[in-house]
Design an enzyme around this catalytic site. Structure first.
Site, PDB file in Angstrom:
ATOM      1  N   GLU A 234      12.723  73.009  83.895  1.00 41.20           N
ATOM      2  CA  GLU A 234      12.102  73.173  82.589  1.00 41.20           C
ATOM      3  C   GLU A 234      10.638  72.752  82.597  1.00 41.20           C
ATOM      4  OE1 GLU A 234      15.703  72.870  79.470  1.00 41.20           O
ATOM      5  OE2 GLU A 234      15.100  70.945  80.273  1.00 41.20           O
TER       6      GLU A 234
ATOM      7  N   CYS B   5       3.686  69.796  80.403  1.00 36.01           N
ATOM      8  CA  CYS B   5       4.503  68.866  81.178  1.00 36.01           C
ATOM      9  C   CYS B   5       5.310  69.674  82.187  1.00 36.01           C
ATOM     10  CB  CYS B   5       5.426  68.119  80.202  1.00 36.01           C
ATOM     11  SG  CYS B   5       6.571  67.013  81.012  1.00 36.01           S
TER      12      CYS B   5
ATOM     13  N   CYS C  52      17.076  65.280  90.126  1.00 34.03           N
ATOM     14  CA  CYS C  52      16.342  64.090  90.548  1.00 34.03           C
ATOM     15  C   CYS C  52      17.287  63.192  91.329  1.00 34.03           C
ATOM     16  CB  CYS C  52      15.812  63.350  89.315  1.00 34.03           C
ATOM     17  SG  CYS C  52      14.616  62.049  89.678  1.00 34.03           S
TER      18      CYS C  52
ATOM     19  N   CYS D 155      17.662  56.992  86.832  1.00 38.88           N
ATOM     20  CA  CYS D 155      17.240  56.020  85.820  1.00 38.88           C
ATOM     21  C   CYS D 155      18.258  56.109  84.675  1.00 38.88           C
ATOM     22  CB  CYS D 155      15.827  56.330  85.328  1.00 38.88           C
ATOM     23  SG  CYS D 155      14.611  56.241  86.660  1.00 38.88           S
TER      24      CYS D 155
ATOM     25  N   CYS E  87      17.585  58.192  81.405  1.00 38.98           N
ATOM     26  CA  CYS E  87      16.962  59.519  81.544  1.00 38.98           C
ATOM     27  C   CYS E  87      18.025  60.588  81.771  1.00 38.98           C
ATOM     28  CB  CYS E  87      15.978  59.499  82.713  1.00 38.98           C
ATOM     29  SG  CYS E  87      15.207  61.099  83.006  1.00 38.98           S
TER      30      CYS E  87
ATOM     31  N   CYS F 110      10.548  63.433  76.064  1.00 37.01           N
ATOM     32  CA  CYS F 110      10.603  62.671  77.324  1.00 37.01           C
ATOM     33  C   CYS F 110      12.039  62.338  77.681  1.00 37.01           C
ATOM     34  CB  CYS F 110       9.880  61.331  77.202  1.00 37.01           C
ATOM     35  SG  CYS F 110       8.197  61.434  76.709  1.00 37.01           S
TER      36      CYS F 110
HETATM   37  N1  SAH Z   1      10.038  61.382  86.757  1.00 37.73           N
HETATM   38  C1  SAH Z   1       8.809  60.853  86.199  1.00 37.73           C
HETATM   39  C2  SAH Z   1       8.529  61.387  84.784  1.00 37.73           C
HETATM   40  C3  SAH Z   1       9.593  61.105  83.793  1.00 37.73           C
HETATM   41  S1  SAH Z   1       9.375  61.572  82.086  1.00 37.73           S
HETATM   42  C4  SAH Z   1       8.892  59.346  86.180  1.00 37.73           C
HETATM   43  O1  SAH Z   1       9.971  58.801  86.379  1.00 37.73           O
HETATM   44  O2  SAH Z   1       7.880  58.690  85.968  1.00 37.73           O
HETATM   45  C5  SAH Z   1       8.126  60.577  81.447  1.00 37.73           C
HETATM   46  C6  SAH Z   1       8.543  59.201  80.944  1.00 37.73           C
HETATM   47  O3  SAH Z   1       9.637  59.249  80.027  1.00 37.73           O
HETATM   48  C7  SAH Z   1       8.956  58.280  82.073  1.00 37.73           C
HETATM   49  O4  SAH Z   1       8.320  57.051  81.931  1.00 37.73           O
HETATM   50  C8  SAH Z   1      10.442  58.147  81.871  1.00 37.73           C
HETATM   51  O5  SAH Z   1      10.928  56.950  82.388  1.00 37.73           O
HETATM   52  C9  SAH Z   1      10.545  58.222  80.357  1.00 37.73           C
HETATM   53  N2  SAH Z   1      11.888  58.585  79.887  1.00 37.73           N
HETATM   54  C10 SAH Z   1      12.923  59.078  80.595  1.00 37.73           C
HETATM   55  N3  SAH Z   1      13.988  59.288  79.801  1.00 37.73           N
HETATM   56  C11 SAH Z   1      13.610  58.936  78.554  1.00 37.73           C
HETATM   57  C12 SAH Z   1      14.272  58.968  77.282  1.00 37.73           C
HETATM   58  N4  SAH Z   1      15.502  59.423  77.163  1.00 37.73           N
HETATM   59  N5  SAH Z   1      13.562  58.560  76.212  1.00 37.73           N
HETATM   60  C13 SAH Z   1      12.286  58.143  76.334  1.00 37.73           C
HETATM   61  N6  SAH Z   1      11.626  58.111  77.497  1.00 37.73           N
HETATM   62  C14 SAH Z   1      12.277  58.491  78.604  1.00 37.73           C
END
Ligand code: SAH
Length: 378
Positions: free
Chosen positions: A101, A114, A121, A125, A128, A350
């Site tokens: 996406e 973005c 992945c 986390c 996420c 995010c």
């Molecule tokens: N893979 C990258 C980008 C992730 S998205 C990374 O890990 O840095 C961008 C940000 O959103 C990251 O800081 C991630 O940790 C955060 N994020 C992930 N899931 C989320 C959620 N459900 N709500 C809010 N932020 C989230």
């Protein structure tokens, strides 16, 4: 001789040097190649061409020869959704079962694209959504660049505008850990920032990592883009839970890598992302610990209200908690914008991205290939 579309060599995503090589191997006379690289580059990345026939600075016979051997088509768009707040999300298919996406977030004076660097992945986390989808594979530089091209197509932003652009910024914050796909991401960002093409300055490109500490130096030295760190916790114990990669690269090591980030200055700060999780990391003590941890590092702090997804194990902090947290950070001298959730209604915010792609066994892939018509376009 015409080569079937699926066997043509893709040109999108080749560095200038590789494009040079591809045209040389194709048999263009050596004294022509340099000029042709410049012309084709202009058509692909300044004009957004998807068809050799539109490349009118090349002779018709040459256009036909090139079209017979090289592929410059876009990957397939499976769906495009538009949120009530104007956010757009594309699901793009790069091959059978390989989908990722891309999200465009328009704001008053800027627009952020973005993009994804992997399908799925490896990092898991806990908060996420993408982390619940196992890695299918890395995206190639062409597939990463194509996400920008597709967004430019949809926003009708060709040729590359000098001013008044809709896409002003790019963030590598879609699916995947970009530092686990360094070479392809680097090539793609070199193409995105090339002044004779897409022309998005590296100051306006931000790579976000969950904290692959040993690779951080290379982001500054080799890629030259801005850095964001998904921090989310200031203690190893909690960060081990939220971002399991922390067990491999704990906070001391991560912060050390940040302090040594090449080019770090007040004009070129690191962004620290901090997702606000109810009763997990959102107390005033947490805020003070964050300020303490970042001492001496030119930093911006980005507070992200947690975006829920089906089955997510956490909740978003209460608004008062977020405000109190932001206040402490402000008083310590940081502008601490709270990232307004965008595109939640289409699961584009995010951490909400996820595609249905699953990694197939090699045997399944072979079976699928055998059942496929040979001339299907890639
Ligand atoms: N893979 C990258 C980008 C992730 S998205 C990374 O890990 O840095 C961008 C940000 O959103 C990251 O800081 C991630 O940790 C955060 N994020 C992930 N899931 C989320 C959620 N459900 N709500 C809010 N932020 C989230």
């Amino acid at each position: 001789m015409q080569v079937p579309a699926s066997q043509k060599t893709p040109l999108i995503g080749l560095s200038r040097a590789s494009l040079h090589e591809a045209l040389t191997d194709f048999g263009l006379p050596a004294r022509q190649v340099r000029m042709r690289v410049g012309q084709i580059w202009h058509w692909l990345y300044w004009q957004g061409a998807t068809d050799f026939d539109t490349m009118t600075s090349l002779s018709k016979p040459l256009r036909e020869q090139l079209a017979g051997h090289f592929d410059i088509s876009r990957p397939e768009i499976v769906t495009q959704q538009i949120s009530e707040d104007g956010t757009r999300k594309w699901l793009i298919r790069f091959g059978p079962g390989v989908e990722a996406e891309t999200v465009f977030i328009p704001e008053e004076n800027r627009g952020t694209l973005c993009i994804s660097s992997q399908v799925g992945c490896t990092l898991n986390c806990r908060f996420c959504h993408t982390g619940t989808q196992p890695l299918v594979r890395n995206l190639t530089s062409g597939e990463i660049v194509s996400q920008i091209l597709i967004a430019r197509d949809a926003l009708e932003e060709w040729p590359t505008p000098a001013q008044g652009r809709q896409i002003t910024n790019i963030v590598l914050m879609g699916m995947g850990e970009p530092l686990y796909n360094f070479d392809h991401v680097k090539t793609a960002m070199d193409i995105a920032s090339d002044g004779e093409g897409l022309s998005v300055s590296k100051r306006r490109i931000t790579l976000s990592t969950a904290g692959v500490a040993p690779m951080i130096e290379r982001v500054g030295r080799e890629m030259g883009v801005m850095l964001a760190i998904s921090l989310h916790a200031t203690r190893d114990e909690l960060r081990d839970e939220l971002v399991p990669l922390n067990k491999k690269y704990p906070l001391t090591e991560l912060m050390e890598a940040c302090r040594n980030f090449p080019g770090l200055s007040n004009a070129r700060r690191i962004t620290f992302e901090y997702t606000m999780l109810k009763d997990k990391n959102d107390t005033p003590e947490d805020a003070r610990a964050l300020v303490q941890l970042l001492k001496g590092i030119p930093a911006k702090i980005n507070l992200i209200p947690f975006n829920p997804w089906p089955g997510s194990p956490y909740e978003c902090s209460d608004w008062e908690r977020i405000e109190a947290f932001a206040e402490i950070i402000n008083r310590a001298g940081y502008a601490s914008p709270v990232r307004t959730p965008r595109g939640r209604d289409i699961m584009a915010a995010c951490g909400q991205l996820k595609s249905a792609s699953v990694k197939q066994r090699a045997s399944e892939r072979r079976r699928q290939r055998q059942n496929q018509p040979v001339a299907e376009t890639a």
